[in-house]
Design an enzyme around this catalytic site. Structure first.
Site, PDB file in Angstrom:
ATOM      1  N   CYS A  68      10.301 -31.730  42.247  1.00  0.00           N
ATOM      2  CA  CYS A  68      10.315 -33.184  42.025  1.00  0.00           C
ATOM      3  C   CYS A  68      10.784 -33.504  40.595  1.00  0.00           C
ATOM      4  O   CYS A  68      10.108 -33.151  39.624  1.00  0.00           O
ATOM      5  CB  CYS A  68       8.903 -33.700  42.291  1.00  0.00           C
ATOM      6  SG  CYS A  68       8.472 -35.206  41.446  1.00  0.00           S
ATOM      7  N   CYS A  71       8.386 -35.290  38.323  1.00  0.00           N
ATOM      8  CA  CYS A  71       7.291 -34.437  37.843  1.00  0.00           C
ATOM      9  C   CYS A  71       7.757 -33.612  36.652  1.00  0.00           C
ATOM     10  O   CYS A  71       7.012 -33.408  35.689  1.00  0.00           O
ATOM     11  CB  CYS A  71       6.806 -33.481  38.935  1.00  0.00           C
ATOM     12  SG  CYS A  71       6.296 -34.308  40.437  1.00  0.00           S
ATOM     13  N   ARG A 345     -20.698 -22.985  12.133  1.00  0.00           N
ATOM     14  CA  ARG A 345     -21.352 -22.722  13.408  1.00  0.00           C
ATOM     15  C   ARG A 345     -20.668 -21.594  14.190  1.00  0.00           C
ATOM     16  O   ARG A 345     -20.273 -20.608  13.614  1.00  0.00           O
ATOM     17  CB  ARG A 345     -21.455 -24.009  14.238  1.00  0.00           C
ATOM     18  CG  ARG A 345     -22.010 -25.193  13.424  1.00  0.00           C
ATOM     19  CD  ARG A 345     -22.538 -26.284  14.297  1.00  0.00           C
ATOM     20  NE  ARG A 345     -23.836 -25.953  14.825  1.00  0.00           N
ATOM     21  CZ  ARG A 345     -24.248 -26.296  16.041  1.00  0.00           C
ATOM     22  NH1 ARG A 345     -23.458 -26.948  16.844  1.00  0.00           N
ATOM     23  NH2 ARG A 345     -25.451 -25.976  16.459  1.00  0.00           N
ATOM     24  N   HIS A 416     -36.254 -18.047  11.867  1.00  0.00           N
ATOM     25  CA  HIS A 416     -35.049 -18.886  11.905  1.00  0.00           C
ATOM     26  C   HIS A 416     -35.252 -20.123  11.009  1.00  0.00           C
ATOM     27  O   HIS A 416     -34.351 -20.521  10.279  1.00  0.00           O
ATOM     28  CB  HIS A 416     -34.761 -19.280  13.359  1.00  0.00           C
ATOM     29  CG  HIS A 416     -33.408 -19.886  13.574  1.00  0.00           C
ATOM     30  ND1 HIS A 416     -32.879 -20.094  14.824  1.00  0.00           N
ATOM     31  CD2 HIS A 416     -32.468 -20.357  12.704  1.00  0.00           C
ATOM     32  CE1 HIS A 416     -31.683 -20.642  14.707  1.00  0.00           C
ATOM     33  NE2 HIS A 416     -31.418 -20.823  13.442  1.00  0.00           N
ATOM     34  N   LYS A 418     -37.110 -20.246   8.384  1.00  0.00           N
ATOM     35  CA  LYS A 418     -37.019 -19.816   6.976  1.00  0.00           C
ATOM     36  C   LYS A 418     -35.555 -19.736   6.554  1.00  0.00           C
ATOM     37  O   LYS A 418     -35.192 -20.126   5.442  1.00  0.00           O
ATOM     38  CB  LYS A 418     -37.698 -18.460   6.781  1.00  0.00           C
ATOM     39  CG  LYS A 418     -39.197 -18.578   6.746  1.00  0.00           C
ATOM     40  CD  LYS A 418     -39.833 -17.233   6.511  1.00  0.00           C
ATOM     41  CE  LYS A 418     -41.334 -17.335   6.775  1.00  0.00           C
ATOM     42  NZ  LYS A 418     -41.922 -16.130   7.324  1.00  0.00           N
ATOM     43  N   TRP A 442     -36.891 -26.925  12.509  1.00  0.00           N
ATOM     44  CA  TRP A 442     -36.627 -27.131  13.924  1.00  0.00           C
ATOM     45  C   TRP A 442     -37.845 -26.756  14.762  1.00  0.00           C
ATOM     46  O   TRP A 442     -38.518 -25.791  14.400  1.00  0.00           O
ATOM     47  CB  TRP A 442     -35.404 -26.256  14.287  1.00  0.00           C
ATOM     48  CG  TRP A 442     -34.788 -26.540  15.613  1.00  0.00           C
ATOM     49  CD1 TRP A 442     -33.742 -27.360  15.893  1.00  0.00           C
ATOM     50  CD2 TRP A 442     -35.164 -25.950  16.855  1.00  0.00           C
ATOM     51  NE1 TRP A 442     -33.450 -27.323  17.241  1.00  0.00           N
ATOM     52  CE2 TRP A 442     -34.319 -26.461  17.850  1.00  0.00           C
ATOM     53  CE3 TRP A 442     -36.155 -25.033  17.240  1.00  0.00           C
ATOM     54  CZ2 TRP A 442     -34.430 -26.105  19.194  1.00  0.00           C
ATOM     55  CZ3 TRP A 442     -36.261 -24.677  18.575  1.00  0.00           C
ATOM     56  CH2 TRP A 442     -35.401 -25.217  19.530  1.00  0.00           C
TER      57      TRP A 442
HETATM   58  P1  FAD Z   1     -28.088 -22.134  13.647  1.00  0.00           P
HETATM   59  O1  FAD Z   1     -29.037 -21.931  12.544  1.00  0.00           O
HETATM   60  O2  FAD Z   1     -27.128 -21.056  13.925  1.00  0.00           O
HETATM   61  O3  FAD Z   1     -28.932 -22.427  14.954  1.00  0.00           O
HETATM   62  C1  FAD Z   1     -28.364 -22.480  16.234  1.00  0.00           C
HETATM   63  C2  FAD Z   1     -29.161 -23.429  17.083  1.00  0.00           C
HETATM   64  O4  FAD Z   1     -30.478 -22.913  17.244  1.00  0.00           O
HETATM   65  C3  FAD Z   1     -29.368 -24.800  16.476  1.00  0.00           C
HETATM   66  O5  FAD Z   1     -28.308 -25.648  16.798  1.00  0.00           O
HETATM   67  C4  FAD Z   1     -30.673 -25.255  17.080  1.00  0.00           C
HETATM   68  O6  FAD Z   1     -30.430 -25.828  18.345  1.00  0.00           O
HETATM   69  C5  FAD Z   1     -31.432 -23.970  17.279  1.00  0.00           C
HETATM   70  N1  FAD Z   1     -32.432 -23.717  16.219  1.00  0.00           N
HETATM   71  C6  FAD Z   1     -32.363 -24.073  14.923  1.00  0.00           C
HETATM   72  N2  FAD Z   1     -33.454 -23.639  14.299  1.00  0.00           N
HETATM   73  C7  FAD Z   1     -34.211 -23.002  15.194  1.00  0.00           C
HETATM   74  C8  FAD Z   1     -35.472 -22.351  15.160  1.00  0.00           C
HETATM   75  N3  FAD Z   1     -36.199 -22.270  14.044  1.00  0.00           N
HETATM   76  N4  FAD Z   1     -35.956 -21.794  16.289  1.00  0.00           N
HETATM   77  C9  FAD Z   1     -35.281 -21.882  17.434  1.00  0.00           C
HETATM   78  N5  FAD Z   1     -34.094 -22.501  17.540  1.00  0.00           N
HETATM   79  C10 FAD Z   1     -33.551 -23.048  16.437  1.00  0.00           C
HETATM   80  N6  FAD Z   1     -26.440 -17.338   7.181  1.00  0.00           N
HETATM   81  C11 FAD Z   1     -26.507 -17.255   5.844  1.00  0.00           C
HETATM   82  O7  FAD Z   1     -25.729 -17.905   5.135  1.00  0.00           O
HETATM   83  N7  FAD Z   1     -27.458 -16.465   5.248  1.00  0.00           N
HETATM   84  C12 FAD Z   1     -28.342 -15.722   5.953  1.00  0.00           C
HETATM   85  O8  FAD Z   1     -29.169 -15.019   5.402  1.00  0.00           O
HETATM   86  C13 FAD Z   1     -28.264 -15.781   7.378  1.00  0.00           C
HETATM   87  N8  FAD Z   1     -29.098 -15.019   8.143  1.00  0.00           N
HETATM   88  C14 FAD Z   1     -28.905 -15.009   9.515  1.00  0.00           C
HETATM   89  C15 FAD Z   1     -29.682 -14.147  10.318  1.00  0.00           C
HETATM   90  C16 FAD Z   1     -29.466 -14.080  11.682  1.00  0.00           C
HETATM   91  C17 FAD Z   1     -30.279 -13.135  12.523  1.00  0.00           C
HETATM   92  C18 FAD Z   1     -28.463 -14.887  12.289  1.00  0.00           C
HETATM   93  C19 FAD Z   1     -28.201 -14.792  13.776  1.00  0.00           C
HETATM   94  C20 FAD Z   1     -27.723 -15.761  11.505  1.00  0.00           C
HETATM   95  C21 FAD Z   1     -27.933 -15.837  10.134  1.00  0.00           C
HETATM   96  N9  FAD Z   1     -27.174 -16.679   9.331  1.00  0.00           N
HETATM   97  C22 FAD Z   1     -27.276 -16.630   7.965  1.00  0.00           C
HETATM   98  C23 FAD Z   1     -26.311 -17.717   9.937  1.00  0.00           C
HETATM   99  C24 FAD Z   1     -27.047 -19.069   9.975  1.00  0.00           C
HETATM  100  O9  FAD Z   1     -28.407 -18.893  10.306  1.00  0.00           O
HETATM  101  C25 FAD Z   1     -26.463 -20.036  11.007  1.00  0.00           C
HETATM  102  O10 FAD Z   1     -26.333 -19.364  12.244  1.00  0.00           O
HETATM  103  C26 FAD Z   1     -25.130 -20.596  10.630  1.00  0.00           C
HETATM  104  O11 FAD Z   1     -25.199 -21.212   9.385  1.00  0.00           O
HETATM  105  C27 FAD Z   1     -24.709 -21.669  11.687  1.00  0.00           C
HETATM  106  O12 FAD Z   1     -25.678 -22.676  11.720  1.00  0.00           O
HETATM  107  P2  FAD Z   1     -25.867 -23.732  12.877  1.00  0.00           P
HETATM  108  O13 FAD Z   1     -25.881 -25.090  12.308  1.00  0.00           O
HETATM  109  O14 FAD Z   1     -24.890 -23.499  13.954  1.00  0.00           O
HETATM  110  O15 FAD Z   1     -27.335 -23.491  13.452  1.00  0.00           O
END
Ligand code: FAD
Length: 555
Positions: A68, A71, A345, A416, A418, A442
């Site tokens: 076509c 299209c 993220r 998390h 912390k 959170w």
């Molecule tokens: P994220 O912190 O990644 O969280 C993802 C989602 O989890 C959030 O959107 C929320 O829905 C949910 N959430 C948030 N808080 C909580 C909670 N307390 N309990 C349950 N669910 C929750 N980055 C650094 O710069 N320094 C570090 O030392 C560091 N350590 C990390 C250690 C680990 C094990 C991981 C997996 C990641 C680490 N990161 C670190 C990365 C950082 O924590 C984030 O993942 C990154 O900054 C992206 O953040 P975000 O806004 O997507 O949310």
């Protein structure tokens, strides 16, 4: 598109290529075209499954005919819109899928040693003189015959396609039912304003309440749909990001050749955890396959060889192609974890969601093993140095084993938080935060009011007194049930339609043994640590064939 004699000859002479399937065809197609189409071309054999499994909320499907002229002229307009939404480089990926179906598709089925059962791949092949011919690759039991078939006629008929092009709007899962009845008021709607890219984009903006423009540039997506991290429904879509993060984590492991004699054990333990408790069925399946093949792929004796010796052997290494959550994943984009600014993220967010999902799924008796499996995974395979160092400091302060699911889930939640607290300060200072997703303690009150016993009068979030029983209840619901709810929807609609579900919605926690599970999975469902035992036996005797295990477990 008529089939020419020269076309037939060319197709025949290239039939040997087709036996190697998708890659050969893709290579042919790719070499001859500079830019791949953004709209996904679907056909009768993949239409239902592709749309059923799509993680996106919305889809546009264009039914057209290859012959076509209108299209053909419309294609650049449709592509302009499709490139905003489809593919890893899209500005607004993860929202709308744009697809097309050629109702006049002619498919040459090529003879040769390829077996025929069903069409697996459809692609275009340059047959010279600027002509393209559609080609199918077949798999199955019988041998091929050369024929030309109109493959999509029935599919287009079931959407009452009466002229070309015709465009439809609706949720992908509704399209997957494979029909549209103009007399019935259903969720699939005929699009009447589509003739230019602007008109089509206006239509889409009206439908989803956005204000996208054709000039939007990557990551400057301030116009994206209002995303609300406090909306509990959002987490349901995180299942796709958990799959993405899992696939990406393993891709990193393979690419960086991180499986060594000292990291083999931690990886096996983590895989054992995933086999039983990963929230996505296809990742559980892929983890089990990897585990069963582990010794063949990464033999311990090979891993203890000198690096020179292993380098020699790695040339033909197939393990790097292992896709733990199936061949569609990673998809290359994030949904729940998508940041609004480049570099924010994504992967680390997906990993957190995976760990939280695992923490609420394990049983009491598994919780400490699961904790160690997660910690070892982070230490050995999470390539963010700062992250693992900080995480190690937090784990080192634990004085007692985490003997209950509650202990594990709450410990991870608090750890998390912390990290969130520390990063909030750092990101504020360096101005590196994502304005749409600032770090918070959170869950916020909107998400879980009952989690808050009190905060001080100035609403000082640093001094929140949490009700940990409520937090635990919330975590179980949020990361346990809600995250599977999308699959539940697709399960319900697919079971109504008599189709088998893509995902097993059976909560994969220890108290529920997956339906139809084989002995191995029944055993591991009691405690994932028992899988180690099964795995060792299996590796020693090789009596258990993977195919039998798969057939019993996932069919
Ligand atoms: P994220 O912190 O990644 O969280 C993802 C989602 O989890 C959030 O959107 C929320 O829905 C949910 N959430 C948030 N808080 C909580 C909670 N307390 N309990 C349950 N669910 C929750 N980055 C650094 O710069 N320094 C570090 O030392 C560091 N350590 C990390 C250690 C680990 C094990 C991981 C997996 C990641 C680490 N990161 C670190 C990365 C950082 O924590 C984030 O993942 C990154 O900054 C992206 O953040 P975000 O806004 O997507 O949310």
């Amino acid at each position: 598109m008529p089939t020419t004699g020269s076309g037939f000859l060319l197709v025949l002479s290239l039939s040997f290529l087709l036996c190697s399937g998708l890659d050969a065809l893709r290579a042919l197609g790719d070499r001859s075209r500079d830019v791949a189409d953004a709209a996904v071309e679907l056909n009768a054999s993949n239409f239902r499954s592709f749309l059923k499994e799509s993680p996106l909320k919305f889809a546009v499907v264009e039914f057209f005919a290859g012959w076509c002229p209108a299209c053909r002229n419309y294609k650049p307009q449709y592509e302009k819109v499709a490139s905003l939404f489809n593919g890893p480089d899209a500005v607004h990926s993860g929202i709308i899928l744009l697809a097309r179906v050629d109702c006049a598709l002619e498919l040459i089925l090529v003879p040769g040693v390829c077996a025929i059962d069903d069409v697996e791949v459809v692609d275009e092949m340059n047959i010279g003189d600027g002509e393209w011919q559609r080609v199918g690759v077949l798999t199955g039991d019988s041998h091929g015959v050369l024929l030309v078939a109109q493959t999509n006629t029935e599919l287009c008929g079931s959407f009452s396609v009466s002229h070309y092009p015709m465009l439809f709007w609706g949720p992908p899962k509704k399209f997957s039912a494979g029909r549209w009845d103009p007399k019935k008021n259903n969720e699939i709607q005929l699009i009447d304003e589509w003739r230019t890219a602007d008109l089509l984009l206006n239509y889409l903006n009206k439908k989803i309440g956005s204000s996208f423009t054709l000039g939007d540039e990557k990551y400057e997506n301030e116009n994206t749909l209002a995303r609300n991290a406090s909306d509990p429904a959002e987490i349901a879509r995180a299942i796709y990001d958990v799959e993405e993060a899992t696939a990406q984590a393993f891709k990193i492991i393979f690419q960086n050749k991180m499986i060594k004699s000292n990291t083999r054990g931690p990886l096996i333990k983590f895989l054992q955890l995933l086999v039983v408790h990963h929230p996505s069925k296809r990742c559980r399946k892929g983890s089990a396959e990897m585990l069963v093949n582990f010794n063949n792929l990464w033999p311990s004796d090979l891993l203890s060889m000198s690096s020179q010796e292993t380098n020699l052997l790695e040339d033909g290494d197939t393990s790097t192609n292992y896709q733990i959550c199936g061949k569609e994943i990673p998809r290359g984009y994030w949904i729940f974890c998508r940041g609004s600014i480049k570099g924010t993220r994504g992967f680390s967010c997906g990993l957190w969601v995976l760990f939280h999902s695992l923490s609420v799924r394990v049983g009491d008796e598994e919780s400490n093993l699961a904790f160690m499996a997660i910690c070892d995974f982070i230490q050995n395979f999470f390539t963010c140095d700062d992250c693992r160092r900080h995480f190690h400091v937090m784990t080192s302060s634990i004085s007692e084993p985490l003997n209950k699911t509650r202990d594990l889930a709450l410990w991870l939640w608090s750890a998390h938080n912390k990290v969130n607290k520390r990063l909030r300060e750092k990101e504020n200072e360096l101005k590196t935060f994502d304005p749409r997703f600032p770090k918070i303690l959170w869950p916020p009150k909107q998400l879980c009011p009952s989690c808050y016993k009190s905060s001080n009068e100035n609403n000082d979030l640093e001094n929140i007194i949490w009700d940990e029983d409520e937090v635990f209840k919330f975590l179980v619901n949020y990361y346990g049930r809600t995250i599977a709810s999308l699959q539940e929807e697709s399960y319900l609609s697919s079971s109504k339609a008599g189709l088998s579900p893509t995902y097993d919605i059976t909560p994969s926690n220890a108290v529920v043994v997956p339906v139809g599970a084989a002995l191995a999975i029944a055993v591991v469902s009691c405690a994932f640590g028992a899988l180690a035992c099964f795995w060792r036996t299996q590796q020693k005797t090789r009596k258990y064939s993977l195919t039998t295990l798969q057939r019993k477990t996932w069919n």
